[in-house]
Design a protein around this motif. Structure first.
Motif, PDB file in Angstrom:
ATOM      1  N   LEU A 528       0.813  -1.212   0.000  1.00 57.25           N
ATOM      2  CA  LEU A 528       0.000   0.000   0.000  1.00 57.25           C
ATOM      3  C   LEU A 528       0.850   1.267   0.000  1.00 57.25           C
ATOM      4  N   ILE A 529       1.933   1.284   0.776  1.00 60.75           N
ATOM      5  CA  ILE A 529       2.744   2.497   0.913  1.00 60.75           C
ATOM      6  C   ILE A 529       3.414   2.884  -0.405  1.00 60.75           C
ATOM      7  N   PRO A 530       4.191   1.996  -1.036  1.00 59.95           N
ATOM      8  CA  PRO A 530       4.824   2.388  -2.306  1.00 59.95           C
ATOM      9  C   PRO A 530       3.825   2.609  -3.435  1.00 59.95           C
ATOM     10  N   MET A 531       2.739   1.813  -3.463  1.00 61.38           N
ATOM     11  CA  MET A 531       1.725   1.996  -4.509  1.00 61.38           C
ATOM     12  C   MET A 531       1.063   3.366  -4.393  1.00 61.38           C
ATOM     13  N   ALA A 532       0.789   3.796  -3.171  1.00 64.21           N
ATOM     14  CA  ALA A 532       0.160   5.106  -2.970  1.00 64.21           C
ATOM     15  C   ALA A 532       1.086   6.222  -3.434  1.00 64.21           C
ATOM     16  N   ALA A 533       2.381   6.079  -3.182  1.00 62.23           N
ATOM     17  CA  ALA A 533       3.344   7.087  -3.645  1.00 62.23           C
ATOM     18  C   ALA A 533       3.347   7.159  -5.169  1.00 62.23           C
ATOM     19  N   TYR A 534       3.299   5.996  -5.820  1.00 63.15           N
ATOM     20  CA  TYR A 534       3.244   5.963  -7.288  1.00 63.15           C
ATOM     21  C   TYR A 534       1.970   6.635  -7.796  1.00 63.15           C
ATOM     22  N   GLU A 535       0.829   6.339  -7.174  1.00 58.70           N
ATOM     23  CA  GLU A 535      -0.442   6.918  -7.617  1.00 58.70           C
ATOM     24  C   GLU A 535      -0.446   8.444  -7.412  1.00 58.70           C
ATOM     25  N   ARG A 536       0.162   8.917  -6.330  1.00 54.67           N
ATOM     26  CA  ARG A 536       0.256  10.367  -6.121  1.00 54.67           C
ATOM     27  C   ARG A 536       1.114  11.013  -7.214  1.00 54.67           C
ATOM     28  N   ALA A 537       2.168  10.311  -7.639  1.00 54.61           N
ATOM     29  CA  ALA A 537       3.014  10.828  -8.723  1.00 54.61           C
ATOM     30  C   ALA A 537       2.207  10.983 -10.007  1.00 54.61           C
ATOM     31  N   LEU A 538       1.386   9.979 -10.342  1.00 53.20           N
ATOM     32  CA  LEU A 538       0.541  10.085 -11.534  1.00 53.20           C
ATOM     33  C   LEU A 538      -0.434  11.246 -11.416  1.00 53.20           C
ATOM     34  N   LEU A 539      -0.980  11.437 -10.226  1.00 59.65           N
ATOM     35  CA  LEU A 539      -1.903  12.544  -9.990  1.00 59.65           C
ATOM     36  C   LEU A 539      -1.211  13.886 -10.252  1.00 59.65           C
ATOM     37  N   LEU A 540       0.010  14.025  -9.796  1.00 58.40           N
ATOM     38  CA  LEU A 540       0.758  15.261  -9.992  1.00 58.40           C
ATOM     39  C   LEU A 540       1.083  15.490 -11.470  1.00 58.40           C
ATOM     40  N   ILE A 541       1.379  14.407 -12.203  1.00 56.75           N
ATOM     41  CA  ILE A 541       1.638  14.527 -13.644  1.00 56.75           C
ATOM     42  C   ILE A 541       0.390  15.029 -14.362  1.00 56.75           C
ATOM     43  N   ILE A 542      -0.771  14.481 -13.985  1.00 60.65           N
ATOM     44  CA  ILE A 542      -2.029  14.932 -14.591  1.00 60.65           C
ATOM     45  C   ILE A 542      -2.277  16.401 -14.268  1.00 60.65           C
ATOM     46  N   GLN A 543      -2.049  16.803 -13.031  1.00 63.14           N
ATOM     47  CA  GLN A 543      -2.263  18.201 -12.645  1.00 63.14           C
ATOM     48  C   GLN A 543      -1.353  19.135 -13.439  1.00 63.14           C
ATOM     49  N   HIS A 544      -0.113  18.697 -13.668  1.00 60.19           N
ATOM     50  CA  HIS A 544       0.811  19.521 -14.464  1.00 60.19           C
ATOM     51  C   HIS A 544       0.305  19.679 -15.897  1.00 60.19           C
ATOM     52  N   THR A 545      -0.088  18.572 -16.532  1.00 55.19           N
ATOM     53  CA  THR A 545      -0.525  18.640 -17.933  1.00 55.19           C
ATOM     54  C   THR A 545      -1.806  19.453 -18.073  1.00 55.19           C
ATOM     55  N   GLN A 546      -2.705  19.322 -17.114  1.00 52.48           N
ATOM     56  CA  GLN A 546      -3.938  20.112 -17.167  1.00 52.48           C
ATOM     57  C   GLN A 546      -3.638  21.603 -16.995  1.00 52.48           C
ATOM     58  N   ARG A 547      -2.754  21.928 -16.078  1.00 55.14           N
ATOM     59  CA  ARG A 547      -2.393  23.329 -15.859  1.00 55.14           C
ATOM     60  C   ARG A 547      -1.720  23.914 -17.097  1.00 55.14           C
ATOM     61  N   ALA A 548      -0.833  23.125 -17.723  1.00 54.33           N
ATOM     62  CA  ALA A 548      -0.126  23.595 -18.920  1.00 54.33           C
ATOM     63  C   ALA A 548      -1.086  23.791 -20.090  1.00 54.33           C
ATOM     64  N   SER A 549      -2.109  22.930 -20.192  1.00 61.01           N
ATOM     65  CA  SER A 549      -3.072  23.060 -21.299  1.00 61.01           C
ATOM     66  C   SER A 549      -3.961  24.288 -21.134  1.00 61.01           C
ATOM     67  N   HIS A 550      -4.233  24.682 -19.880  1.00 65.02           N
ATOM     68  CA  HIS A 550      -5.058  25.869 -19.623  1.00 65.02           C
ATOM     69  C   HIS A 550      -4.244  27.160 -19.694  1.00 65.02           C
ATOM     70  N   ASP A 551      -2.957  27.060 -19.366  1.00 60.44           N
ATOM     71  CA  ASP A 551      -2.103  28.243 -19.359  1.00 60.44           C
ATOM     72  C   ASP A 551      -0.735  27.838 -19.903  1.00 60.44           C
ATOM     73  N   ALA A 552      -0.492  28.120 -21.191  1.00 60.19           N
ATOM     74  CA  ALA A 552       0.739  27.688 -21.852  1.00 60.19           C
ATOM     75  C   ALA A 552       1.987  28.238 -21.175  1.00 60.19           C
ATOM     76  N   SER A 553       1.872  29.369 -20.520  1.00 61.60           N
ATOM     77  CA  SER A 553       3.035  29.964 -19.865  1.00 61.60           C
ATOM     78  C   SER A 553       3.499  29.141 -18.671  1.00 61.60           C
ATOM     79  N   ARG A 554       2.623  28.249 -18.173  1.00 58.06           N
ATOM     80  CA  ARG A 554       2.989  27.422 -17.011  1.00 58.06           C
ATOM     81  C   ARG A 554       3.591  26.078 -17.431  1.00 58.06           C
ATOM     82  N   ALA A 555       3.732  25.847 -18.757  1.00 62.97           N
ATOM     83  CA  ALA A 555       4.259  24.553 -19.230  1.00 62.97           C
ATOM     84  C   ALA A 555       5.667  24.301 -18.730  1.00 62.97           C
ATOM     85  N   SER A 556       6.446  25.370 -18.555  1.00 61.97           N
ATOM     86  CA  SER A 556       7.828  25.208 -18.089  1.00 61.97           C
ATOM     87  C   SER A 556       7.959  25.345 -16.574  1.00 61.97           C
TER      88      SER A 556
END
Length: 634
Positions: A528-556
C-alpha cells in the motif's frame, strides 16, 4: 561452404523462408496443430542433409516460443528453450569457427566481413535469434538469477546481430534477402525496446547499462520489419501489438493511452490485410477495445475466439484456450459481474497447468463479491493445497499473494470473508492488475460504491468495539498509534485511484495522502505504501498537464513534476519486500520517462540525436538495417 554454391543456396534459403511463412500464417489463423505438423514434416524431409540451413527447425522453435508466451507454463517454456537450443546448435554448424586470436580481435573491433553466402548469413541470424528468444524466456521467471542469465544470453545475441549487420552493410542492395534484412531490423528493434523497458535499478544489477536503449528507434526498426515483409514481418507486427496493447496493462501510465491506441490500430490494419481471420488479431483486438474502455466490444472479441477456435482436448495446443478463458473471466470482473466470472475461474482452477491455486483464489474472490461467504471460504481453503511449490527455484508471485491474503485475513473462514478484506477483495484484485484505467466511468463509480459501503460497515464495527473498551485505563496513547490501519489504507488507495481516473483530482489527493509511511501504520499490506506514492506521482503529472493546457506559460513550471519525482523515489526506495515489487518498478520507470519527456530531459541511456543518425545510415545504404548507432555503441 564454397562461394560457387552461393546462388543455388540463396534461392533455396528464400524458398524455405517462404514456406516457413505458410506455417506462421497457419499458426496466426489458429490452426496450431496444422502449423506444427507442417514444420515437423519439413524438418524430416528438407533438413535430413546436415548441410541444409535449419530454417524449419527454427520456425518450429518460434512456434513453441509463442505457445510458451501465451500459456506461461514452465513445461512449455522448457520445451521451447530446448528447441531454441537445437536450432542454434544446428545453425552453428554452418558458421566457420574463429581462432582465439581472431575472436579476441573481433570482440574489440568490428569483424572483417568477407564474401559470405546467404546460407551462412541465415545461420548466423538463426543463432542470434534463438539466443535472444531464450533470453526472453528467462525473463518470464522474474528472479534475479534469471535476469542475470538473460543478460548473458542477450550480450551473446547482440554480438551475433552486430556481425550480421556488418555483413548486410558491406553487401550490394540487390544481393540482400528481405528475410535476412527484416530479421536484423527485428533483432535491433526488439533489443532496444526490451532494454528500454527495464528499470535503471535492474539494469545496474545486470551490468547492462552500456546497452543502447532508444525506444523510439527500436519501435521504428520493428515497424520497418513489418512494412518490409518477409518471414519476420508478422512476428514484428505481433511484437508491436504486444507493446501497444498488452504492456500498458502492466508498465504504462494513463497519459500514454491514446498514443498506444492509435499505433495499435495502425498495426492491426496492416496485419488484417495480410492475415484476415487471424486468431492473434482477434485476441489483440479484444485487448485494444478494453484499452479503449469498450468492455462490451472486448468481451465479444474474446467470445469470437471461444466459438471460432474449436481446439480438441487431444491437441498439443489445447492449453492455449486458457488465454481467452482468462480474458473472458477478467472481462466479467471489469464489468463487476462477479457471478458471471465464476465459471471461467472454476474451469481454470481445474485445468490450468500454470497455477490452479491462483485461479482457486479468483474463484473465491468472485464468490465473496457475490455474497456467498460459505462457498467462498471453502474455495479459499483450497488455495494452499493447490500451490505448485517452486518453479525455477521460486514461488509464483501470484500464488504468494493469494496464499498471504488467505492466511493474513482468515479468508478460509466465513467470518473472514464477511470482513472488509472479503468484501473488497475483487476490487483490490482489479486495482493490482492496473484495471482502473480500462474501466468506464460507470464501473469506476461502482468501485467507489463497493468500497464506501465496506468502509461504512468497518467504521460501525469499530464504534461498537470502542464502546466495549470505554473506561479502560490500560490502553496508552502509544498503543493506540500502533493500531494497524491496513484496511483504511487499502480503502483510501482504491478510492484515490478510482477518483483520479474519474477526474476528481482534489478528492483523489485527499484519499491518497492518507496512505503515507510517516502517518499510516501498515502491518501486512506492505504494497500500500509504495503503490500510494506511485499513484500520487501520476496525480501530480495529470495536474501539471492540465495546468499547462489551460495556461501555456505554465508549461515550463515544473514544481508539480519535481514533486512527482520525489513520490516516485519514495515508491522505488521502499525498503520492505512486498507482493508484485517488479510490476511497481516497471510502472515507476514508465512514469519517470513521462516526466523526463514533459521536462525535455534526455534519458540517461538514450541520445536524442540517435533518430537522425539512424535515418542517415539507412539513406547511405539502401535496404540496410537502420541500426548503426546501436551496434556501433558496442
Amino acid at each position: 561452404m564454397g562461394s560457387n554454391m552461393g546462388d543455388e543456396e540463396h534461392v533455396s534459403v528464400d524458398e524455405a523462408c517462404e514456406e516457413a511463412e505458410e506455417a506462421l500464417k497457419l499458426f496466426l489463423q489458429g490452426k496450431f496443430d496444422e502449423a506444427e505438423a507442417f514444420v515437423e514434416e519439413r524438418v524430416r524431409t528438407r533438413e535430413r542433409d546436415p548441410e541444409v540451413v535449419p530454417i524449419f527447425t527454427h520456425c518450429h522453435a518460434v512456434i513453441l516460443f509463442a505457445k510458451a508466451g501465451i500459456t506461461g507454463t514452465e513445461e512449455d517454456r522448457k520445451q521451447a528453450m530446448e528447441m531454441l537450443k537445437e536450432a542454434a546448435a544446428k545453425a552453428r554448424e554452418h558458421i566457420p569457427k574463429q581462432g582465439w586470436v581472431s575472436w579476441g580481435m573481433g570482440y574489440f573491433s568490428s569483424p572483417k566481413v568477407q564474401e559470405i553466402t546467404e546460407e551462412e548469413l541465415s545461420c548466423r541470424i538463426i543463432e542470434a535469434e534463438s539466443t535472444y528468444l531464450s533470453a526472453i524466456l528467462c525473463f518470464f521467471e522474474e528472479s534475479m538469477a534469471a535476469f542475470f542469465r538473460a543478460a548473458l544470453l542477450t550480450r551473446t545475441a547482440i554480438g551475433g546481430y552486430r556481425h550480421c549487420h556488418s555483413i548486410l552493410k558491406s553487401q550490394q542492395a540487390g544481393s540482400r534477402s528481405k528475410h535476412n534484412v527484416g530479421a536484423v531490423k527485428l533483432g535491433f528493434g526488439g533489443f532496444s525496446l526490451a532494454i528500454s523497458l527495464l528499470p535503471p535499478r535492474v539494469l545496474r544489477l545486470l551490468s547492462v547499462l552500456g546497452f543502447p536503449c532508444d525506444r523510439a528507434a527500436g519501435l521504428d526498426s520493428i515497424d520497418q520489419c513489418l512494412q518490409g515483409g518477409g518471414l519476420r514481418a508478422p512476428v514484428g507486427g505481433v511484437l508491436l501489438l504486444s507493446y501497444h496493447v498488452i504492456l500498458p496493462s502492466f508498465f504504462s501510465i494513463p497519459q500514454e493511452r491514446e498514443e498506444h491506441i492509435a499505433s495499435a490500430e495502425r498495426v492491426l490494419d496492416i496485419l488484417q490485410t495480410n492475415f484476415p481471420d487471424s486468431f492473434f488479431l482477434s485476441f489483440y483486438k479484444g485487448r485494444l477495445e478494453r484499452l479503449q474502455r469498450n468492455l462490451t466490444g472486448s468481451y465479444e472479441s474474446f467470445q469470437k475466439l471461444e466459438k471460432g477456435l474449436n481446439l480438441t482436448t487431444d491437441s498439443k495446443f489445447f492449453k492455449l484456450r486458457h488465454a481467452w478463458v482468462y480474458e473472458l473471466g477478467l472481462s466479467h470482473m471489469l464489468q463487476l459481474e462477479w457471478q458471471a466470472a465464476e465459471k471461467f475461474w472454476e474451469e481454470l482452477e481445474q485445468d490450468s497447468v500454470w497455477s490452479k491455486a491462483f485461479f482457486a483464489y479468483l474463484h473465491g474472490v468472485c464468490l465473496a463479491m457475490s455474497g456467498e461467504p460459505k462457498a467462498a471460504a471453502l474455495r479459499f481453503g483450497k488455495v494452499h493445497g493447490l500451490m505448485r511449490g517452486t518453479i525455477s527455484g521460486r514461488v509464483l508471485a501470484e500464488e504468494q499473494y493469494a496464499l498471504r491474503k488467505v492466511k493474513d485475513h482468515a479468508l478460509d473462514t466465513e467470518e473472514g470473508v464477511k470482513g472488509l478484506q472479503g468484501q473488497i477483495c475483487g476490487v483490490e484484485f482489479l486495482y493490482l492488475w492496473n484495471s482502473f484505467p480500462q474501466m468506464p466511468a460507470a464501473k469506476l463509480e461502482g468501485i467507489l460504491h463497493i468500497v464506501e459501503e465496506a468502509e461504512t460497515r468497518l467504521n460501525a464495527q469499530k464504534y461498537e468495539g470502542s464502546g466495549d473498551e470505554k473506561g479502560s485505563e490500560d490502553l496508552s496513547e502509544d498503543d493506540e498509534e500502533e493500531t494497524p490501519e491496513d484496511e483504511h489504507a487499502l480503502c483510501n488507495l482504491i478510492k484515490g485511484t478510482a477518483l483520479r481516473e474519474l477526474g476528481k483530482l482534489d478528492e483523489a489527493r485527499i484519499s491518497l495522502e492518507f496512505v503515507r509511511e510517516t502517518t499510516c501504520y501498515v502491518q501486512t499490506e506492505l504494497f500500500l505504501i509504495p503503490m500510494a506514492a506511485y499513484e500520487r506521482a501520476l496525480l501530480l503529472i495529470i495536474q501539471h498537464t492540465q495546468r499547462a493546457s489551460h495556461d501555456a506559460s505554465r508549461a515550463s513550471d515544473f514544481d508539480l513534476l519535481l514533486e512527482a519525482k520525489k513520490e516516485l523515489a519514495l515508491a522505488e526506495g521502499f525498503k520492505q519486500d512486498f507482493n508484485f515489487l517488479w510490476r511497481l518498478l516497471g510502472r515507476v520507470h514508465a512514469a519517470r520517462g513521462a516526466i523526463q519527456n514533459l521536462m525535455g530531459e534526455e534519458r540517461s541511456t538514450t541520445v536524442e540525436a540517435n533518430g537522425e543518425e539512424w535515418k542517415d545510415s539507412e539513406e547511405n545504404v539502401e535496404g540496410a538495417p537502420s541500426s548503426d548507432i546501436f551496434f556501433d555503441a558496442l
